[in-house]
Design a protein around this motif. Structure first.
Motif, PDB file in Angstrom:
ATOM      1  N   UNK A  75       0.840  -1.188   0.000  1.00  0.00           N
ATOM      2  CA  UNK A  75       0.000   0.000   0.000  1.00  0.00           C
ATOM      3  C   UNK A  75       0.877   1.240   0.000  1.00  0.00           C
ATOM      4  N   UNK A  76       0.385   2.265  -0.674  1.00  0.00           N
ATOM      5  CA  UNK A  76       1.052   3.560  -0.667  1.00  0.00           C
ATOM      6  C   UNK A  76      -0.009   4.636  -0.491  1.00  0.00           C
ATOM      7  N   UNK A  77       0.397   5.755   0.032  1.00  0.00           N
ATOM      8  CA  UNK A  77      -0.511   6.885   0.145  1.00  0.00           C
ATOM      9  C   UNK A  77       0.219   8.157  -0.257  1.00  0.00           C
ATOM     10  N   UNK A  78      -0.555   9.113  -0.717  1.00  0.00           N
ATOM     11  CA  UNK A  78      -0.028  10.443  -1.032  1.00  0.00           C
ATOM     12  C   UNK A  78      -0.832  11.438  -0.217  1.00  0.00           C
ATOM     13  N   UNK A  79      -0.154  12.138   0.669  1.00  0.00           N
ATOM     14  CA  UNK A  79      -0.801  13.115   1.533  1.00  0.00           C
ATOM     15  C   UNK A  79      -0.466  14.509   1.031  1.00  0.00           C
ATOM     16  N   UNK A  80      -1.491  15.314   0.850  1.00  0.00           N
ATOM     17  CA  UNK A  80      -1.298  16.694   0.409  1.00  0.00           C
ATOM     18  C   UNK A  80      -1.686  17.608   1.551  1.00  0.00           C
ATOM     19  N   UNK A  81      -0.777  18.461   1.921  1.00  0.00           N
ATOM     20  CA  UNK A  81      -0.987  19.367   3.048  1.00  0.00           C
ATOM     21  C   UNK A  81      -1.334  20.760   2.548  1.00  0.00           C
ATOM     22  N   UNK A  82      -2.252  21.413   3.264  1.00  0.00           N
ATOM     23  CA  UNK A  82      -2.607  22.810   2.959  1.00  0.00           C
ATOM     24  C   UNK A  82      -2.873  22.980   1.464  1.00  0.00           C
ATOM     25  N   UNK A  83      -3.870  22.289   0.964  1.00  0.00           N
ATOM     26  CA  UNK A  83      -4.130  22.232  -0.472  1.00  0.00           C
ATOM     27  C   UNK A  83      -4.309  23.626  -1.080  1.00  0.00           C
ATOM     28  N   UNK A  84      -3.905  23.708  -2.329  1.00  0.00           N
ATOM     29  CA  UNK A  84      -4.028  24.937  -3.105  1.00  0.00           C
ATOM     30  C   UNK A  84      -4.851  24.650  -4.359  1.00  0.00           C
ATOM     31  N   UNK A  85      -5.413  25.691  -4.943  1.00  0.00           N
ATOM     32  CA  UNK A  85      -6.228  25.504  -6.145  1.00  0.00           C
ATOM     33  C   UNK A  85      -5.442  24.797  -7.239  1.00  0.00           C
ATOM     34  N   UNK A  86      -4.152  25.045  -7.297  1.00  0.00           N
ATOM     35  CA  UNK A  86      -3.311  24.433  -8.336  1.00  0.00           C
ATOM     36  C   UNK A  86      -3.084  22.943  -8.113  1.00  0.00           C
ATOM     37  N   UNK A  87      -3.518  22.432  -6.972  1.00  0.00           N
ATOM     38  CA  UNK A  87      -3.416  20.990  -6.733  1.00  0.00           C
ATOM     39  C   UNK A  87      -4.522  20.221  -7.453  1.00  0.00           C
ATOM     40  N   UNK A  88      -5.502  20.917  -7.977  1.00  0.00           N
ATOM     41  CA  UNK A  88      -6.575  20.261  -8.721  1.00  0.00           C
ATOM     42  C   UNK A  88      -5.976  19.550  -9.932  1.00  0.00           C
ATOM     43  N   UNK A  89      -6.113  18.235  -9.948  1.00  0.00           N
ATOM     44  CA  UNK A  89      -5.491  17.419 -10.990  1.00  0.00           C
ATOM     45  C   UNK A  89      -5.861  15.966 -10.736  1.00  0.00           C
ATOM     46  N   UNK A  90      -5.415  15.091 -11.627  1.00  0.00           N
ATOM     47  CA  UNK A  90      -5.487  13.652 -11.371  1.00  0.00           C
ATOM     48  C   UNK A  90      -4.148  13.193 -10.828  1.00  0.00           C
ATOM     49  N   UNK A  91      -4.202  12.320  -9.856  1.00  0.00           N
ATOM     50  CA  UNK A  91      -2.977  11.785  -9.256  1.00  0.00           C
ATOM     51  C   UNK A  91      -2.947  10.289  -9.548  1.00  0.00           C
ATOM     52  N   UNK A  92      -1.907   9.885 -10.246  1.00  0.00           N
ATOM     53  CA  UNK A  92      -1.806   8.516 -10.738  1.00  0.00           C
ATOM     54  C   UNK A  92      -0.675   7.798 -10.030  1.00  0.00           C
ATOM     55  N   UNK A  93      -0.983   6.612  -9.537  1.00  0.00           N
ATOM     56  CA  UNK A  93      -0.003   5.753  -8.887  1.00  0.00           C
ATOM     57  C   UNK A  93       0.508   4.756  -9.922  1.00  0.00           C
ATOM     58  N   UNK A  94       1.808   4.591 -10.015  1.00  0.00           N
ATOM     59  CA  UNK A  94       2.421   3.692 -10.996  1.00  0.00           C
ATOM     60  C   UNK A  94       3.413   2.794 -10.272  1.00  0.00           C
ATOM     61  N   UNK A  95       3.308   1.503 -10.511  1.00  0.00           N
ATOM     62  CA  UNK A  95       4.225   0.559  -9.874  1.00  0.00           C
ATOM     63  C   UNK A  95       5.075  -0.102 -10.946  1.00  0.00           C
ATOM     64  N   UNK A  96       6.360  -0.175 -10.694  1.00  0.00           N
ATOM     65  CA  UNK A  96       7.306  -0.702 -11.676  1.00  0.00           C
ATOM     66  C   UNK A  96       7.801  -2.068 -11.230  1.00  0.00           C
ATOM     67  N   UNK A  97       7.767  -3.026 -12.179  1.00  0.00           N
ATOM     68  CA  UNK A  97       8.259  -4.379 -11.928  1.00  0.00           C
ATOM     69  C   UNK A  97       9.778  -4.406 -11.839  1.00  0.00           C
ATOM     70  N   UNK A  98      10.290  -5.177 -10.926  1.00  0.00           N
ATOM     71  CA  UNK A  98      11.723  -5.417 -10.877  1.00  0.00           C
ATOM     72  C   UNK A  98      12.104  -6.367 -12.012  1.00  0.00           C
ATOM     73  N   UNK A  99      13.184  -6.017 -12.698  1.00  0.00           N
ATOM     74  CA  UNK A  99      13.656  -6.886 -13.786  1.00  0.00           C
ATOM     75  C   UNK A  99      13.253  -6.359 -15.154  1.00  0.00           C
ATOM     76  N   UNK A 100      11.973  -6.534 -15.510  1.00  0.00           N
ATOM     77  CA  UNK A 100      11.554  -6.097 -16.846  1.00  0.00           C
ATOM     78  C   UNK A 100      11.148  -4.629 -16.890  1.00  0.00           C
ATOM     79  N   UNK A 101      11.075  -3.970 -15.727  1.00  0.00           N
ATOM     80  CA  UNK A 101      10.763  -2.538 -15.618  1.00  0.00           C
ATOM     81  C   UNK A 101       9.413  -2.181 -16.229  1.00  0.00           C
ATOM     82  N   UNK A 102       8.496  -3.122 -16.266  1.00  0.00           N
ATOM     83  CA  UNK A 102       7.166  -2.810 -16.785  1.00  0.00           C
ATOM     84  C   UNK A 102       6.421  -1.909 -15.806  1.00  0.00           C
TER      85      UNK A 102
END
Lengths: 115, 112
Positions: free
Chosen positions: B72-99
């Motif tokens: 599990x991972x989390x992304x915590x945003x503190x004191x949000x600003x209007x410019x934080x409006x966006x999509x936040x994408x989590x990406x996991x990379x495989x060891x070895x083939x780097x997929x």
């Protein structure tokens, strides 16, 4: 270093027409990737080049899609006989072999709308 | 099958408030995990990278955590600003083939 550059940024076309997108990667990067992204979804892998060799193609890449990277620098993605389902953002990314695993630098994307 | 699931799908918060986005993954073997920020109509931009041995990493008002045992991972945003409006994408990379395995993202909207 100007980053990954894609053009055109937007393309509107009629169904059945062909379209071509261009990607200029970061100059020293030898790996180049194409992804497709639809609204509310994460990027989906299409294809990957190392230098001029196309090493991997997704099953998403139907025979209407072709990608090239003739001199190992810029790349083109062509879609023939476009369909409405092709409407999406087409993202290009580049990376350096031997760099941090999975460290991709994305371009701003080319948004395709098929009417 | 390698999968990355993110929650919530969308989130609306008031400017100045904090928020936490979640990412669960089944990718194995694991190399690293990245959080990307994607503004509407733009390409994703990397915020943080977490390797197996890292539990917490901060980048300004963004703090990412990783629990490699529970995947599990989390992304915590503190004191949000209007410019934080966006999509936040989590990406996991495989060891070895780097997929890369992408999550579908969390759409964050900050309202004044």
């Amino acid at each position: 270093d100007t980053g990954v550059s894609q053009n055109p940024r937007h393309k509107i076309t009629k169904r059945g027409q062909n379209v071509t997108f261009r990607c200029d990667p970061i100059s020293e990067h030898n790996r180049l990737y194409w992804y497709r992204q639809t609204l509310g979804q994460g990027p989906e892998f299409l294809t990957y080049f190392q230098n001029e060799a196309q090493l991997e193609k997704s099953r998403l890449l139907s025979d209407r899609f072709s990608a090239e990277r003739p001199k190992g620098s810029f790349s083109t993605l062509e879609i023939q006989r476009t369909e409405q389902g092709d409407s999406a953002m087409y993202l290009c990314a580049s990376s350096l072999e031997g760099g941090i695993a999975g460290e991709l630098f994305f371009g701003e994307g080319s948004r395709l709308t098929v009417l | 099958k390698n999968q990355v699931e993110q929650s919530p799908q969308s989130l609306i918060i008031l400017e100045g408030k904090n928020c936490t986005l979640q990412c669960n993954y089944t990718v194995s073997p694991f190399s690293n995990l990245r959080w990307y920020k994607q503004d509407t109509g733009r390409g994703p931009v990397s915020l943080t990278i977490m390797t197996f041995s890292e539990n917490t990493k901060s980048n300004g008002r963004y703090t990412a955590t990783l629990d490699a045992d529970t995947k599990q991972s989390s992304l915590h945003i503190t004191a949000s600003q209007l410019s934080d409006s966006a999509s936040y994408i989590c990406v996991v990379i495989n060891f070895g083939n780097e997929k890369l395995t992408f999550g579908t993202g969390t759409r964050l909207t900050i309202i004044p």
